[in-house]
Design an enzyme around this catalytic site. Sequence first.
Site, PDB file in Angstrom:
ATOM      1  N   THR A  20       0.859   1.216  -3.654  1.00 36.56           N
ATOM      2  CA  THR A  20       1.666   0.002  -3.573  1.00 36.56           C
ATOM      3  C   THR A  20       1.174  -1.074  -4.517  1.00 36.56           C
ATOM      4  O   THR A  20       1.951  -1.900  -5.003  1.00 36.56           O
ATOM      5  CB  THR A  20       1.651  -0.518  -2.114  1.00 36.56           C
ATOM      6  N   TYR A  34      10.151  -0.569  -0.974  1.00 35.69           N
ATOM      7  CA  TYR A  34       9.859  -0.586  -2.410  1.00 35.69           C
ATOM      8  C   TYR A  34       9.448   0.820  -2.802  1.00 35.69           C
ATOM      9  O   TYR A  34       9.283   1.696  -1.946  1.00 35.69           O
ATOM     10  CB  TYR A  34       8.724  -1.564  -2.717  1.00 35.69           C
ATOM     11  N   SER A  67      -0.362   7.360  -2.238  1.00 40.01           N
ATOM     12  CA  SER A  67      -1.608   8.018  -1.818  1.00 40.01           C
ATOM     13  C   SER A  67      -1.414   9.041  -0.706  1.00 40.01           C
ATOM     14  O   SER A  67      -2.272   9.897  -0.498  1.00 40.01           O
ATOM     15  CB  SER A  67      -2.660   6.993  -1.428  1.00 40.01           C
ATOM     16  N   THR A 100      -2.864   2.630  -0.099  1.00 41.94           N
ATOM     17  CA  THR A 100      -3.707   2.329   1.058  1.00 41.94           C
ATOM     18  C   THR A 100      -3.673   3.416   2.129  1.00 41.94           C
ATOM     19  O   THR A 100      -4.543   3.453   2.991  1.00 41.94           O
ATOM     20  CB  THR A 100      -3.297   0.986   1.696  1.00 41.94           C
ATOM     21  N   ASP A 101      -2.667   4.297   2.080  1.00 39.75           N
ATOM     22  CA  ASP A 101      -2.518   5.260   3.180  1.00 39.75           C
ATOM     23  C   ASP A 101      -3.700   6.227   3.300  1.00 39.75           C
ATOM     24  O   ASP A 101      -4.092   6.590   4.402  1.00 39.75           O
ATOM     25  CB  ASP A 101      -1.210   6.042   3.026  1.00 39.75           C
ATOM     26  N   LYS A 173      -7.592   2.143   7.558  1.00 38.01           N
ATOM     27  CA  LYS A 173      -6.335   1.392   7.643  1.00 38.01           C
ATOM     28  C   LYS A 173      -5.941   1.336   9.115  1.00 38.01           C
ATOM     29  O   LYS A 173      -5.634   2.357   9.726  1.00 38.01           O
ATOM     30  CB  LYS A 173      -5.254   2.074   6.802  1.00 38.01           C
ATOM     31  N   GLU A 294     -17.712  15.687  27.774  1.00 41.23           N
ATOM     32  CA  GLU A 294     -16.350  16.210  27.969  1.00 41.23           C
ATOM     33  C   GLU A 294     -16.238  17.715  27.746  1.00 41.23           C
ATOM     34  O   GLU A 294     -15.495  18.395  28.435  1.00 41.23           O
ATOM     35  CB  GLU A 294     -15.316  15.512  27.067  1.00 41.23           C
TER      36      GLU A 294
HETATM   37  N1  LIG Z   1       0.303   0.188   0.850  1.00 39.94           N
HETATM   38  C1  LIG Z   1       0.318   1.395   0.252  1.00 39.94           C
HETATM   39  O1  LIG Z   1      -0.331   1.548  -0.754  1.00 39.94           O
HETATM   40  C2  LIG Z   1       1.113   2.487   0.907  1.00 39.94           C
HETATM   41  C3  LIG Z   1       1.568   3.614   0.030  1.00 39.94           C
HETATM   42  N2  LIG Z   1       2.359   4.547   0.804  1.00 39.94           N
HETATM   43  C4  LIG Z   1       0.410   4.401  -0.574  1.00 39.94           C
HETATM   44  O2  LIG Z   1      -0.511   4.739   0.105  1.00 39.94           O
HETATM   45  O3  LIG Z   1       0.461   4.718  -1.735  1.00 39.94           O
END
Ligand SMILES: NC(=O)C[C@H](N)C(=O)O
Length: 337
Positions: A20, A34, A67, A100-101, A173, A294
């Site tokens: 992103t 986006y 990602s 970020t994923d 995340k 457990e």
């Molecule tokens: N905020 C992000 O970067 C999400 C995006 N789907 C990625 O991981 O590339």
Amino acid sequence: KEAETQQKLANVVILATGGTIAGAGASAANSATYQAAKLGVDKLIAGVPELADLANVRGEQVMQIASESISNDDLLKLGKRVAELAESKDVDGIVITHGTDTLEETAYFLNLVEKTDKPIVVVGSMRPGTAMSADGMLNLYNAVAVASDKQSRGKGVLVTMNDEIQSGRDVSKSVNIKTEAFKSAWGPMGMVVEGKSYWFRLPAKRHTVNSEFDIKQISSLPQVDIAYGYGNVTDTAYKALAQNGAKALIHAGTGNGSVSSRVVPALQELRKNGVQIIRSSHVNQGGFVLRNAEQPDDKNDWVVAHDLNPQKARILAMVAMTRTQDSKELQRIFWEY
Ligand SMILES: NC(=O)C[C@H](N)C(=O)O
């Protein structure tokens, strides 16, 4: 005079992978709708002219993807390029722009396999650069600031998001949409404000130069998959993943990494057939799975992931299994990293 300042500034390479932070939406109101991975690294750098005050910055496009689509081969490609750059006398720090994923997975992977004390900083954004209050510019500025700071050396792979400096091992995340998305159960290591870093704590776990793993000796990663625990779960997914070639299964377990009585027999059988079984927890705020709590791990010959979430446990299991197939060794590695 200009040449003089250039000489004093650190040399930082930005390796761009997409996400992103390189995304673009149709309107400034599109903060969540986006396309990721649209802008090239030169545009990213040109978008933050203030980077030139922090470091001599140059960019390389390693890949251009969202990602969630990063593969093990992509991890190896990126890891090997980072190692080459870290060996170069002309490079003082490395920044990786990333979606970020799966950012937490890549950061942890690099933390385990890069044999350097030079700063490696992974950064992303929650909103594309075209959105109102886009967070990528400041996150990138902060990443370059941290990567050019001598104080960042030897602290493992770092993540700079939302003004915080996080350990690549611990950070995850934790929410989507919000810009304060990246959290660690053990807290941030520091803050980065107006291009200056402020440090508060150090990682206790083995990383980078103190790691027994080296990207230069890794040519492929074994298949490790994750199956999710929930009410009314069956053993179907676990068996199918193993049949498809998984060498280890991460159990993304409920609570303490608990395993449903409907799944236990299949996991005992799979372990007898050579598949490593690693119990982790899918709780949101940081799991803490202990041996023989457990489930009788000693009797079953299973491994526990302790505080690593399922996706981080997958990374460590893959890296560890490039060196050992022994479950006791695997458990040692899970305690130490
Ligand atoms: N905020 C992000 O970067 C999400 C995006 N789907 C990625 O991981 O590339």
